[in-house]
Design an enzyme around this catalytic site. Structure first.
Site, PDB file in Angstrom:
ATOM      1  N   ASN A 184       0.879  -1.183   0.000  1.00  0.00           N
ATOM      2  CA  ASN A 184       0.000   0.000   0.000  1.00  0.00           C
ATOM      3  C   ASN A 184       0.912   1.227   0.000  1.00  0.00           C
ATOM      4  O   ASN A 184       1.491   1.567   1.027  1.00  0.00           O
ATOM      5  CB  ASN A 184      -0.886  -0.049   1.252  1.00  0.00           C
ATOM      6  CG  ASN A 184      -1.736   1.205   1.404  1.00  0.00           C
ATOM      7  OD1 ASN A 184      -1.785   2.055   0.514  1.00  0.00           O
ATOM      8  ND2 ASN A 184      -2.408   1.319   2.541  1.00  0.00           N
ATOM      9  N   TRP A 185       1.016   1.855  -1.163  1.00  0.00           N
ATOM     10  CA  TRP A 185       1.966   2.980  -1.294  1.00  0.00           C
ATOM     11  C   TRP A 185       1.435   4.255  -0.650  1.00  0.00           C
ATOM     12  O   TRP A 185       2.139   5.249  -0.551  1.00  0.00           O
ATOM     13  CB  TRP A 185       2.306   3.216  -2.768  1.00  0.00           C
ATOM     14  CG  TRP A 185       2.962   2.034  -3.434  1.00  0.00           C
ATOM     15  CD1 TRP A 185       3.313   0.844  -2.849  1.00  0.00           C
ATOM     16  CD2 TRP A 185       3.347   1.915  -4.816  1.00  0.00           C
ATOM     17  NE1 TRP A 185       3.885   0.012  -3.778  1.00  0.00           N
ATOM     18  CE2 TRP A 185       3.925   0.633  -4.998  1.00  0.00           C
ATOM     19  CE3 TRP A 185       3.263   2.764  -5.927  1.00  0.00           C
ATOM     20  CZ2 TRP A 185       4.411   0.185  -6.229  1.00  0.00           C
ATOM     21  CZ3 TRP A 185       3.743   2.332  -7.168  1.00  0.00           C
ATOM     22  CH2 TRP A 185       4.312   1.056  -7.303  1.00  0.00           C
ATOM     23  N   LYS A 186       0.174   4.242  -0.242  1.00  0.00           N
ATOM     24  CA  LYS A 186      -0.460   5.415   0.387  1.00  0.00           C
ATOM     25  C   LYS A 186      -0.226   6.672  -0.478  1.00  0.00           C
ATOM     26  O   LYS A 186      -0.161   6.566  -1.692  1.00  0.00           O
ATOM     27  CB  LYS A 186       0.035   5.570   1.828  1.00  0.00           C
ATOM     28  CG  LYS A 186      -0.168   4.275   2.636  1.00  0.00           C
ATOM     29  CD  LYS A 186      -0.002   4.460   4.119  1.00  0.00           C
ATOM     30  CE  LYS A 186      -0.203   3.123   4.828  1.00  0.00           C
ATOM     31  NZ  LYS A 186      -0.123   3.220   6.273  1.00  0.00           N
TER      32      LYS A 186
ATOM     33  N   GLU B 136      -6.767   4.552   7.955  1.00  0.00           N
ATOM     34  CA  GLU B 136      -6.611   5.990   7.671  1.00  0.00           C
ATOM     35  C   GLU B 136      -7.885   6.552   7.035  1.00  0.00           C
ATOM     36  O   GLU B 136      -8.240   7.704   7.257  1.00  0.00           O
ATOM     37  CB  GLU B 136      -5.365   6.202   6.788  1.00  0.00           C
ATOM     38  CG  GLU B 136      -4.090   6.019   7.611  1.00  0.00           C
ATOM     39  CD  GLU B 136      -2.940   5.357   6.884  1.00  0.00           C
ATOM     40  OE1 GLU B 136      -2.920   5.358   5.640  1.00  0.00           O
ATOM     41  OE2 GLU B 136      -2.041   4.821   7.578  1.00  0.00           O
TER      42      GLU B 136
ATOM     43  N   GLY C 155       2.704   2.319  10.890  1.00  0.00           N
ATOM     44  CA  GLY C 155       3.657   3.415  10.730  1.00  0.00           C
ATOM     45  C   GLY C 155       4.354   3.796  12.028  1.00  0.00           C
ATOM     46  O   GLY C 155       4.990   4.845  12.118  1.00  0.00           O
TER      47      GLY C 155
ATOM     48  N   GLY D  10       2.990  -1.047   4.316  1.00  0.00           N
ATOM     49  CA  GLY D  10       3.033   0.379   4.005  1.00  0.00           C
ATOM     50  C   GLY D  10       4.462   0.807   3.723  1.00  0.00           C
ATOM     51  O   GLY D  10       4.988   0.619   2.620  1.00  0.00           O
ATOM     52  N   GLY D  11       5.128   1.383   4.733  1.00  0.00           N
ATOM     53  CA  GLY D  11       6.469   1.952   4.564  1.00  0.00           C
ATOM     54  C   GLY D  11       7.460   1.071   3.821  1.00  0.00           C
ATOM     55  O   GLY D  11       8.141   1.531   2.895  1.00  0.00           O
TER      56      GLY D  11
ATOM     57  N   HIS E  70      -9.504   1.013   5.034  1.00  0.00           N
ATOM     58  CA  HIS E  70      -8.207   1.207   5.699  1.00  0.00           C
ATOM     59  C   HIS E  70      -8.398   2.135   6.907  1.00  0.00           C
ATOM     60  O   HIS E  70      -9.217   3.057   6.865  1.00  0.00           O
ATOM     61  CB  HIS E  70      -7.193   1.810   4.724  1.00  0.00           C
ATOM     62  CG  HIS E  70      -5.800   1.770   5.284  1.00  0.00           C
ATOM     63  ND1 HIS E  70      -5.325   2.718   6.156  1.00  0.00           N
ATOM     64  CD2 HIS E  70      -4.799   0.870   5.112  1.00  0.00           C
ATOM     65  CE1 HIS E  70      -4.087   2.407   6.502  1.00  0.00           C
ATOM     66  NE2 HIS E  70      -3.735   1.289   5.884  1.00  0.00           N
TER      67      HIS E  70
ATOM     68  N   SER F 117       3.719  -2.131  10.406  1.00  0.00           N
ATOM     69  CA  SER F 117       5.168  -2.161  10.645  1.00  0.00           C
ATOM     70  C   SER F 117       5.821  -3.493  10.270  1.00  0.00           C
ATOM     71  O   SER F 117       6.709  -3.979  10.973  1.00  0.00           O
ATOM     72  CB  SER F 117       5.476  -1.802  12.106  1.00  0.00           C
ATOM     73  OG  SER F 117       5.032  -0.478  12.377  1.00  0.00           O
TER      74      SER F 117
ATOM     75  N   GLU G  84      -5.190  -4.918  10.614  1.00  0.00           N
ATOM     76  CA  GLU G  84      -4.153  -3.916  10.842  1.00  0.00           C
ATOM     77  C   GLU G  84      -4.448  -3.192  12.160  1.00  0.00           C
ATOM     78  O   GLU G  84      -5.271  -2.262  12.188  1.00  0.00           O
ATOM     79  CB  GLU G  84      -4.130  -2.899   9.703  1.00  0.00           C
ATOM     80  CG  GLU G  84      -3.835  -3.501   8.347  1.00  0.00           C
ATOM     81  CD  GLU G  84      -3.295  -2.477   7.362  1.00  0.00           C
ATOM     82  OE1 GLU G  84      -2.182  -2.683   6.874  1.00  0.00           O
ATOM     83  OE2 GLU G  84      -3.964  -1.460   7.107  1.00  0.00           O
TER      84      GLU G  84
HETATM   85  P1  13P Z   1       3.190   0.381   7.743  1.00  0.00           P
HETATM   86  O1  13P Z   1       3.716  -0.884   7.154  1.00  0.00           O
HETATM   87  O2  13P Z   1       3.900   1.609   7.262  1.00  0.00           O
HETATM   88  O3  13P Z   1       3.090   0.303   9.239  1.00  0.00           O
HETATM   89  O4  13P Z   1       1.672   0.563   7.205  1.00  0.00           O
HETATM   90  C1  13P Z   1       0.797  -0.494   7.292  1.00  0.00           C
HETATM   91  C2  13P Z   1      -0.418  -0.161   6.513  1.00  0.00           C
HETATM   92  O5  13P Z   1      -1.192   0.712   6.897  1.00  0.00           O
HETATM   93  C3  13P Z   1      -0.652  -0.883   5.255  1.00  0.00           C
HETATM   94  O6  13P Z   1      -1.940  -0.663   4.781  1.00  0.00           O
END
Ligand code: 13P
Length: 258
Positions: free
Chosen positions: A9-11, A97, A173, A234-235, A95, A213, A167
């Site tokens: 997920n590149w956000k 967010e 994050g 994510g990251g 998600h 994470s 999640e």
């Molecule tokens: P991180 O891997 O950056 O913690 O993010 C997880 C995430 O929200 C994937 O959708």
């Protein structure tokens, strides 16, 4: 063993060029790896360009969100048919967010899940508790409500094709991942709830990803848990090296199951 699904997920990150470069280098790196589904979820404005890089490969392309209506006066939104038009087969829905920054409710996510299946788009349905909910012992209750409302009115056949991403919000994050045992406990509970609501056949076919994470050095023990069938990253998905390292961990586990 369900086929693992490793999704990035590149956000709201990367430039157009960086997105295309990343997609191209992932494609080159995982060429020939079999038995693992790999997906990229770029920002929606880059979908078409990333699709042109991934076309003809086995890499799944998905959007990070979609509206439940197909068109109309919804300024700033994109619909399922629009993301399909630019090459998406998948979409991330619910998600944390979207839930906590943009106010999406369980009922809105339910409408989106129904709309995705109606248009033949495969959703990754995200759920997870916040820190205060975990600390006050409400994790299972929160998950139950998110799952129950999210899946309302969906056909059992659709539910069986679903990917769910657990999640925990406190692990996203933050560098603070759930321990494999904490994650497995919730994944096992999600599967038990699915069995209760949709029967064993459906519950054993749903893939449940963990997200929060995930890094190359913690991926193996998380993926080794019996009810964890993939990762939503994510990251660590923003760099080819870390993402592909995690994909190769999954690939190794498929080749030699633990
Ligand atoms: P991180 O891997 O950056 O913690 O993010 C997880 C995430 O929200 C994937 O959708």
């Amino acid at each position: 063993m369900l086929r693992p699904f490793i999704a990035g997920n590149w956000k709201m990150n990367l430039t157009l060029k960086e997105s295309k470069d990343l997609a191209g280098s992932i494609r080159a790196d995982i060429e020939g790896m079999q038995g693992v589904d790999v997906g990229a979820f770029p920002p929606s404005v880059f979908l078409e360009s990333v699709y042109s890089v991934l076309k003809g490969s086995s890499i799944i392309l998905g959007a990070q969100n979609m509206h439940w209506e197909d068109n109309g006066a919804f300024t700033g939104e994109v619909s399922g048919s629009m993301i399909k038009d630019v090459g998406c087969t998948h979409v991330i829905l619910g998600h944390s967010e979207r839930r906590h920054i943009f106010g999406e409710t369980d009922s809105m996510i339910n409408l989106k899940l129904r709309a995705a299946f109606a248009r033949g788009i495969m959703p990754i349905f995200c759920l997870g508790e916040r820190l205060e909910e975990r600390e006050s012992g409400k994790t299972f209750k929160v998950i139950e409500k998110q799952l129950k409302t999210g899946l309302e009115g969906l056909k059992p056949d659709d539910v069986s094709m679903l990917t769910i991403a657990y999640e925990p919000v406190w692990a996203i994050g933050t560098g603070k991942n759930a321990t494999p045992a904490q994650a497995q406990e919730v994944h096992g509970h999600i599967r038990a709830l699915l069995e209760e609501s949709h029967g064993e056949d459906v519950s054993t076919r749903v893939r449940i990803q963990y997200g929060g994470s995930v890094k190359p050095d913690n991926a193996a023990e998380i993926l080794a848990q019996p009810d964890i069938n993939g990762l939503l990253i994510g990251g660590a998905s923003l760099k080819k090296d870390s993402f592909c390292k995690i994909v190769s961990v999954a690939f190794e586990q498929v080749r030699s199951p633990v």
